[in-house]
Scaffold this motif. Structure first.
Motif, short mmCIF file in Angstrom:
data_model
loop_
_atom_site.label_atom_id
_atom_site.label_comp_id
_atom_site.label_asym_id
_atom_site.label_seq_id
_atom_site.Cartn_x
_atom_site.Cartn_y
_atom_site.Cartn_z
N MET A 84 20.94 -46.17 48.93
CA MET A 84 20.14 -45.09 49.51
C MET A 84 18.80 -45.61 50.00
O MET A 84 18.04 -46.18 49.22
CB MET A 84 19.94 -44.03 48.43
CG MET A 84 18.99 -42.93 48.79
SD MET A 84 19.80 -41.49 49.48
CE MET A 84 20.81 -40.96 48.11
N PHE A 86 15.32 -44.35 51.27
CA PHE A 86 14.57 -43.10 51.25
C PHE A 86 13.73 -42.91 52.50
O PHE A 86 13.48 -43.85 53.25
CB PHE A 86 13.69 -43.04 50.01
CG PHE A 86 14.47 -42.84 48.76
CD1 PHE A 86 14.57 -41.60 48.18
CD2 PHE A 86 15.15 -43.90 48.17
CE1 PHE A 86 15.32 -41.40 47.04
CE2 PHE A 86 15.89 -43.71 47.03
CZ PHE A 86 15.97 -42.45 46.46
N ASN A 88 10.53 -42.15 52.87
CA ASN A 88 9.23 -42.78 52.90
C ASN A 88 9.31 -44.16 52.23
O ASN A 88 9.50 -44.25 51.03
CB ASN A 88 8.23 -41.89 52.16
CG ASN A 88 6.82 -42.42 52.23
OD1 ASN A 88 6.60 -43.55 52.65
ND2 ASN A 88 5.88 -41.61 51.80
N PRO A 89 9.16 -45.24 53.00
CA PRO A 89 9.31 -46.56 52.38
C PRO A 89 8.30 -46.79 51.27
O PRO A 89 8.53 -47.61 50.38
CB PRO A 89 9.10 -47.54 53.55
CG PRO A 89 8.69 -46.74 54.71
CD PRO A 89 8.90 -45.29 54.44
#
Ligand SMILES: Nc1ncnc2c1ncn2[C@@H]1O[C@H](COP(=O)(O)OP(=O)(O)O)[C@@H](O)[C@H]1O
Ligand SMILES: [Mg+2]
Lengths: 253, 343, 270
Positions: A84, A86, A88-89
């Motif tokens: 996964m 996400f 927002n890094p």
């Protein structure tokens, strides 16, 4: 290769404050498919994706990855299968250097020594970010962060790749880099995005979410032709499909 | 208020280091054993939050000057004692290393003064019982103010206690206390009001965060920590009283100062008397360098201080030598691998 | 207290220094931590009137600054920032301790002044050593060193999280503050009520971020155990560094070379 199948049945999720973010969502994604999930802000895309590897627990409904039903007991196994990335890094890159961050997953899988090192190098090379390995995550640009975030997941060699808005907030060049990465994967890909042009280009199948429900599920080209459906779901056609002559030139290329 | 390295003696600093280290180890193992592994990233991020929150100032009511959040009590309410203690400790570690607040040796004192009192005294013994399970606005505010004031008063007392025991500052215990406590009364009231304002907001927006849902089993079992603390305090007391009687440099020294008897001895008198003996043999001390004011008692200090003139000459000379060494090291750096002076 | 903005800038600056390349940067963090500890203890254990004995200890910061290629002016300016605090507490010494203990020609020196300057010097030395330690090592490596020296992993992991999100959250706070200050004319609206709400918002955002971070950790197989990537091993150079400095500092502490040299210099004449 039945273990690359993703099956969601009557999924429902209610947040602690009572918000019903998704209700009765069902779909089945087969091996090697590239599926886009689109929908307005707050439609429930992120919530849905977070269920696919058990990061969020469903209020009701089932998730099946291959032959395995997602339960607390199978979560560790499923997290190896489903990688996964996400939205927002900054949430994903939490270690103090890029290399450490990429090593985090493999370390948890029990790798060490030369094998670990090889994994890290391979993942970073794949996203063309090996030169960043000793840098601190917060010194990276948006595009670099995104690619490294992808590498952190690739390092665990998942069979299914899930990404939340991979091109959000990137400049055109960085966006193109990520798109090339995406098109190069052989994995099953499930991506939530507002970048409809990217969806048109890379994803043959699209699922539209609207207020937590599936509003449409089918071939991307068919769905994007249905203007009325798109408008109802607070979406519009990709620029490449709109009547602008400049864009039409772009679509032809 | 942060203690500074320069004001603590090695014994006080070391003892407080030991006490804080024990507390850190205990809290860490408690968090680890709680099985609540989401606490660790939460603690880290909330530690960063404390820094970020300190960037935002506000106008202090009635005064017009501006203040900011300290955060100890707030963390305790949100995280429970053990997690809050570790979070405060980590904030202090970063402050000591990067922002030169306090110092490395004083770190133990600072962690204890600013972490132990809010997390293990003010929150569980005052805030929790006073606020109750479903507090009203007024009750929550009152509980926060009282807990913050007491926490900070205890912290300030810790600073005064540790400083006077260290005996580096000439300020007497009582006058230092009179200086510190009123200032910290004001700071405590403001801290309490701010904490209450934030808690009220969280109470409205995400009440479930305040249910102690994060670390229920952590806040309950306080006893082991309290026992550890008591033992540590006893140990500290014993060590320090020994130190104070052995070296009239701490409390007794202040008292001696006030009562007019002048016994000045550095903590390293033993070492120094040896040197003094050597020095007397060499007998190079010019007579005018010091005046023996109080024959019997001043000799010790006198021999030490009498050396200061020659000492300063020598010191300056060594300083120059050190600078030269540094200059050479930096010039030869590229050619010389490992330019450390001792190699 | 200094502004946190300024402190964050310093934070960045120190971190950049730690990225430099010098033999000293490559010394194992544990060796540097322990040497710094020995240094601080030696300095602090000097008596309050042993002013001159402090001078030789400058060799430690000076050599490390030079050897590590650290910018002198920047570090000095940072070190001087702590002076006001020390002055506040130290200034009572000359006032309270007026015993004249030395006379240099027409100048009478009281014990208070000597202990005052010794406090100032100690501060300079200890603060310098801490800053140098960070500049030569970097925070993450320092944390790893501390973990190897026995600091609990939970605490180390939490320190690293704090460090990681410091800037992210500080930038968020700076944006919030800017948004408020732009709409507050002449200080109205900067009171406690709006402050509580702002900090509350920041807190909830931080909390939610922590939840997302935790989720992303779970997604990558985190199961409650923090694995430290195997740190570097303690080599011969590291041992030499620690032994060399340890012995040198202890020698300085025990044999007060300043005095010996001073006696030599002044004694020869008189
Ligand atoms: N942690 C949360 N708590 C409560 N509500 C939430 C939370 N996260 C998201 N929501 C709500 O759930 C709905 C779906 O959110 P999300 O899945 O993030 O949408 P999308 O990714 O499609 O923009 C929104 O109404 C949002 O406000
Ligand atoms: Mg989203």
């Amino acid at each position: 290769m039945s273990h690359h199948i993703v099956e969601v049945g009557e999924l429902q999720h209610q947040y602690a404050d009572g918000t019903c973010a998704v209700t009765s969502i069902s779909f089945r994604i087969t091996h090697g498919e590239a599926v886009a999930i689109i929908g307005a802000n707050g439609a429930g895309k992120s919530t849905l994706l977070l269920h696919l590897n058990g990061a969020l627990a469903a209020t009701a409904g089932t998730i099946r990855i291959g032959d395995t039903l997602l339960t607390p007991a199978t979560v560790p196994q499923i997290r190896r299968t489903v990688g996964m990335v996400f939205q927002n890094p900054d949430d994903q890159l939490f270690m103090s250097t890029v290399a450490e961050d990429v090593a985090f997953g493999p370390l948890n899988m029990g790798l060490s020594g030369a094998e670990l090192e090889a994994r890290v190098v391979a993942a970073l090379t794949q996203v063309d970010a090996l030169y960043l390995r000793h840098k601190a995550p917060y010194h990276l640009s948006g595009g670099e962060k995104k690619r490294v975030a992808i590498a952190t997941v690739l390092a665990m060699s998942p069979d299914i790749l899930v990404m939340d808005e991979p091109t959000g907030g990137l400049d055109p060049y960085a966006r193109r880099q990520v798109m090339e990465l995406l098109s190069g994967f052989q994995h099953t890909r499930i991506v939530a995005s507002h970048d409809l042009d990217m969806v048109l280009e890379l994803f043959p199948r699209t699922i539209i979410l609207c207020q937590g429900k599936v509003a449409a599920d089918g071939p991307t080209t068919t769905i994007f032709r249905d203007r009325e459906l798109l408008a109802r779901c607070r979406l519009e056609q990709p620029l490449a499909m709109q009547g602008c002559p400049v864009c039409r030139e772009g679509a032809k290329q | 208020m942060h203690m500074a390295d320069a004001l603590v003696s090695p014994v006080v600093g070391g003892t407080m280091w030991a006490v804080s280290a024990v507390l850190i180890a205990r809290c860490s193992s408690r968090i680890k054993n709680s099985g609540n592994d989401r606490l660790v990233p939460l603690m880290g991020v909330l530690g960063a939050f404390i820094f970020a929150a300190q960037m935002i100032n506000f106008t202090i009511p009635l005064t017009g000057s501006s203040g900011h959040l300290g955060g100890g009590l707030l963390l305790a309410v949100l995280l429970g004692p053990s997690a809050a203690f570790l979070t405060i400790a980590s904030v202090l570690v970063v402050q000591a290393l990067f922002f030169a607040d306090g110092g490395l040796l004083a770190l133990g004192c600072n962690i204890f003064n600013l972490g132990f009192f809010p997390a293990f005294v003010a929150y569980p013994l005052l805030y929790k019982p006073l606020a109750g399970s479903s507090p009203t606005r007024g009750r929550l505010t009152a509980a926060a103010v009282i807990a913050a004031v007491v926490g900070l008063q205890l912290g300030a007392f810790g600073v005064v206690f540790e400083t006077t025991l260290s005996g580096v500052s000439s300020l007497s215990f009582s006058s230092f206390l009179l200086l510190m406590q009123p200032i910290h009364l004001a700071i405590g009231v403001v801290e309490g009001l701010v904490t209450a304002a934030v808690l009220l907001f969280v109470h409205r927006a995400r009440p479930e965060l305040l249910d102690g849902a994060v670390s229920p089993q952590l806040s309950r079992s306080l006893k082991p920590v309290m026992v550890t603390f008591l033992l540590a305090a006893l140990l500290t007391g014993a060590l320090l009283s020994w130190f104070a009687s052995e070296q009239p440099d701490g409390l007794e020294w202040s008292i001696a100062k006030v009562s007019g008897s002048k016994e000045l001895r550095g903590p390293e008198a033993g070492l120094h008397s040896g040197f003094a003996a050597v020095q007397e043999k060499i007998a190079l001390l010019p007579d005018y360098a010091f005046r023996k004011q109080n024959e019997g008692q001043m000799v010790q200090a006198g021999t030490q201080l009498g050396t200061s003139l020659s000492g300063i000459v020598g010191g300056t000379a060594t300083l120059l030598l050190a600078l030269c060494a540094g200059f050479l090291a930096s010039r030869k750096k590229s050619a010389l691998k490992g330019s450390d002076a001792f190699r | 207290m200094r502004s946190v903005e300024g402190a964050l800038l310093d934070f960045r600056q120190l971190e950049r220094l730690a990225e430099r390349d010098s033999p000293l940067h490559h010394v194992d963090a544990r060796a540097k931590i322990l040497a710094t500890l020995v240094f601080i203890i030696c300095v602090i254990s000097l008596g309050r009137y042993q002013l001159a004995a402090l001078f030789p200890f400058f060799i430690f910061p000076v050599v490390l600054i030079a050897g590590g290629g650290l910018p002198v002016r920047y570090l000095v300016s940072k070190i001087l920032l702590v002076i006001p605090f020390v002055l506040v507490v130290g200034i009572f010494n000359p006032l309270l301790d007026r015993e004249i203990v030395a006379i240099a020609g027409p100048v009478q020196i009281s014990g208070g002044w000597i202990s005052f300057f010794s406090i100032v010097l100690r501060s300079l030395l200890t603060v310098a050593s801490a800053l140098i330690l960070v500049s030569l090592t970097g925070f993450p490596a320092l944390c790893r060193g501390l973990a190897q020296l026995g600091l609990p992993k939970v605490f180390v992991a939490q320190l690293l999280f704090l460090y990681r999100y410091l800037f992210v959250l500080a930038e968020e706070a700076a944006r919030l503050k800017l948004a408020r200050d732009q709409r507050c004319f002449g200080g109205k609206g900067t009171g406690l009520a709006s402050f509580g709400t702002m900090i509350g918002h920041l807190l909830l955002r931080s909390w939610e971020r922590a939840e997302r971070v935790y989720r992303s950790m779970l997604s990558r197989g985190f199961a409650g155990e923090f694995h430290c990537p195997s740190g570097s091993s303690f080599g011969v150079g590291d041992t030499l560094f620690l032994l060399g400095w340890g012995l040198l500092l202890l020698a300085i502490r025990l044999y007060d070379p300043a005095r010996l040299l001073g006696l030599l210099l002044t004694g020869g004449v008189q």
